[in-house]
Design a protein around this motif. Structure first.
Motif, PDB file in Angstrom:
ATOM      1  N   SER A  13       0.923  -1.335  -0.250  1.00 54.60           N
ATOM      2  CA  SER A  13      -0.130  -0.004  -0.132  1.00 54.60           C
ATOM      3  C   SER A  13       0.824   1.112  -0.016  1.00 54.60           C
ATOM      4  CB  SER A  13      -0.771  -0.053   1.397  1.00 54.60           C
ATOM      5  OG  SER A  13      -1.625   1.307   1.292  1.00 54.60           O
ATOM      6  N   ARG A  15       0.068   3.898   1.379  1.00 54.18           N
ATOM      7  CA  ARG A  15      -0.283   4.579   2.804  1.00 54.18           C
ATOM      8  C   ARG A  15       1.069   4.267   3.696  1.00 54.18           C
ATOM      9  NH1 ARG A  15      -6.722   4.529   3.090  1.00 54.18           N
ATOM     10  NH2 ARG A  15      -7.160   5.996   1.473  1.00 54.18           N
ATOM     11  N   ARG A  16       1.484   5.546   4.113  1.00 59.54           N
ATOM     12  CA  ARG A  16       2.590   5.187   5.315  1.00 59.54           C
ATOM     13  C   ARG A  16       1.935   5.230   6.495  1.00 59.54           C
ATOM     14  NH1 ARG A  16       4.675   4.477   0.203  1.00 59.54           N
ATOM     15  NH2 ARG A  16       6.987   4.608   0.252  1.00 59.54           N
ATOM     16  N   ASP A  17       0.720   5.711   6.665  1.00 58.92           N
ATOM     17  CA  ASP A  17       0.248   5.638   7.994  1.00 58.92           C
ATOM     18  C   ASP A  17      -1.231   4.931   7.861  1.00 58.92           C
ATOM     19  OD1 ASP A  17      -1.516   7.362   6.192  1.00 58.92           O
ATOM     20  OD2 ASP A  17      -1.506   8.968   8.111  1.00 58.92           O
ATOM     21  N   GLY A  18      -1.167   3.874   6.845  1.00 61.79           N
ATOM     22  CA  GLY A  18      -2.395   3.040   6.637  1.00 61.79           C
ATOM     23  C   GLY A  18      -2.593   1.681   7.442  1.00 61.79           C
ATOM     24  N   ASN A  19      -3.393   0.933   7.254  1.00 62.26           N
ATOM     25  CA  ASN A  19      -3.616  -0.224   7.889  1.00 62.26           C
ATOM     26  C   ASN A  19      -2.801  -1.288   7.815  1.00 62.26           C
ATOM     27  OD1 ASN A  19      -6.080   0.324   9.919  1.00 62.26           O
ATOM     28  ND2 ASN A  19      -7.059   0.665   7.850  1.00 62.26           N
ATOM     29  N   SER A  20      -2.219  -1.530   6.365  1.00 63.96           N
ATOM     30  CA  SER A  20      -1.118  -2.275   6.025  1.00 63.96           C
ATOM     31  C   SER A  20       0.174  -2.040   6.567  1.00 63.96           C
ATOM     32  CB  SER A  20      -1.197  -2.238   4.503  1.00 63.96           C
ATOM     33  OG  SER A  20      -2.312  -2.842   3.843  1.00 63.96           O
ATOM     34  N   ARG A 166     -10.977   3.350   8.082  1.00 66.54           N
ATOM     35  CA  ARG A 166     -10.036   4.508   8.492  1.00 66.54           C
ATOM     36  C   ARG A 166      -8.458   4.040   8.595  1.00 66.54           C
ATOM     37  NH1 ARG A 166     -12.986   9.370   8.945  1.00 66.54           N
ATOM     38  NH2 ARG A 166     -15.241   9.223   9.318  1.00 66.54           N
ATOM     39  N   ARG A 167      -7.326   5.187   8.183  1.00 65.59           N
ATOM     40  CA  ARG A 167      -6.212   4.782   8.533  1.00 65.59           C
ATOM     41  C   ARG A 167      -5.848   4.436  10.047  1.00 65.59           C
ATOM     42  NH1 ARG A 167      -2.715   8.086   4.028  1.00 65.59           N
ATOM     43  NH2 ARG A 167      -4.541   8.570   2.761  1.00 65.59           N
ATOM     44  N   GLY A 168      -5.254   3.334  10.294  1.00 65.75           N
ATOM     45  CA  GLY A 168      -4.898   2.794  11.389  1.00 65.75           C
ATOM     46  C   GLY A 168      -6.188   2.342  12.461  1.00 65.75           C
ATOM     47  N   GLU A 169      -7.236   2.372  11.804  1.00 63.30           N
ATOM     48  CA  GLU A 169      -8.433   1.985  12.457  1.00 63.30           C
ATOM     49  C   GLU A 169      -8.111   0.143  12.655  1.00 63.30           C
ATOM     50  OE1 GLU A 169     -13.442   1.835  12.312  1.00 63.30           O
ATOM     51  OE2 GLU A 169     -12.107   1.937  10.333  1.00 63.30           O
TER      52      GLU A 169
END
Length: 211
Positions: A13, A15-20, A166-169
Motif C-alpha cells: 500500500s 499509505r505510510r500511515d495506513g492499516n497495511s 480509516r487509517r490505523g483503524e
C-alpha cells in the motif's frame, strides 16, 4: 547482516500511515524483539512499471525492482507480504512484485539458475487489511501466496487478517490483528509448519510433547 535471520517485510500500500503499514510495523517490531534482522520496504518506492511483451532483463522498466528482488528478497530467510485487499485480491503493487520476478528466473536472465536456487526454502507469511471482517474476503490472496510457496519450495507459515477502514483503524479490531502480526514477526523463522504428501515420513504427533 546474517542472512539466516534476515526478514523482509513488503508493504503493498502507498499509505505510510495506513492499516497495511500498521500491521507491517507490528511484524517488524516482533521480529526485532526476537533478535531477527527485519527490513521494511514500501513496494511503490521500487516498482513503477509492469512487464511488457517478452521483456528481456535488459529492457525492464527503469525502476528499483531489480535492487529489491536481487539484493533484498533473495538473501532473506523470511518474507512477509503486507497488502490491503482490493476487489478480493492483493494490491497491484504486490502482484507486480511476483510478476516482475519472472524476468530474473526465466532463461533469458544470465544468472537465472542462481536466482531459482536462492528463491527456494524461504519462510513466507502474509498480513491482510480490509474493510470487511468476513473471513473469506482474503482467501484468494492466501491461496495465491500458498501456491507461490509451493512453486518455490518455500513454507507459507501463516497470515493475519485485520479489519478497518480509516487509517490505523485496524488497531481497534477486537481480534487483535496488530498483536497477531507482532507474534507472526517474532515466530516467522520458527513457527511449526507441516505440509504432508502421501509419502511424507512423519511422526504420529503434531506437537512436541516437551514443548
Amino acid at each position: 547482516m546474517d542472512s539466516s535471520s534476515s526478514i523482509l517485510i513488503l508493504v503493498g500500500s502507498p499509505r505510510r500511515d495506513g492499516n497495511s503499514a500498521l500491521l507491517a510495523r507490528a511484524v517488524e517490531a516482533g521480529a526485532r524483539d526476537a533478535g531477527l534482522a527485519p527490513r521494511l520496504r514500501f513496494l511503490d518506492d521500487y516498482i513503477s512499471g509492469f512487464l511488457g511483451d517478452r521483456t528481456p532483463s535488459s529492457e525492464l522498466p527503469a525502476d528499483r525492482y531489480g535492487e529489491l528482488f536481487l539484493e533484498e528478497f533473495l538473501p532473506a530467510a523470511g518474507v512477509v507480504f503486507c497488502t490491503p485487499i482490493y476487489w478480493y485480491g492483493m494490491s497491484a503493487q504486490t502482484k507486480a512484485f511476483f510478476d516482475r520476478s519472472f524476468a530474473y528466473y526465466s532463461g533469458t536472465y544470465p544468472h537465472h539458475a542462481d536466482v531459482m536456487e536462492r528463491m527456494q526454502g524461504k519462510r513466507l507469511a502474509l498480513t491482510l487489511a480490509s474493510e470487511e471482517s468476513y473471513p473469506g474476503a482474503g482467501l484468494g490472496i492466501v491461496h495465491q501466496v500458498q501456491e507461490f510457496a509451493r512453486y518455490s519450495h518455500s513454507a507459507f507459515v501463516g497470515y493475519v487478517h485485520g479489519a478497518g477502514n480509516r487509517r490505523g483503524e485496524v488497531a481497534r479490531d477486537p481480534r487483535d490483528p496488530v498483536g497477531a502480526a507482532r507474534r507472526l514477526g517474532a515466530e516467522l523463522l520458527r513457527r511449526p509448519y507441516t505440509d504432508y504428501r502421501i509419502d511424507t515420513p512423519r511422526s504420529h504427533d503434531v506437537w512436541d510433547a516437551a514443548a
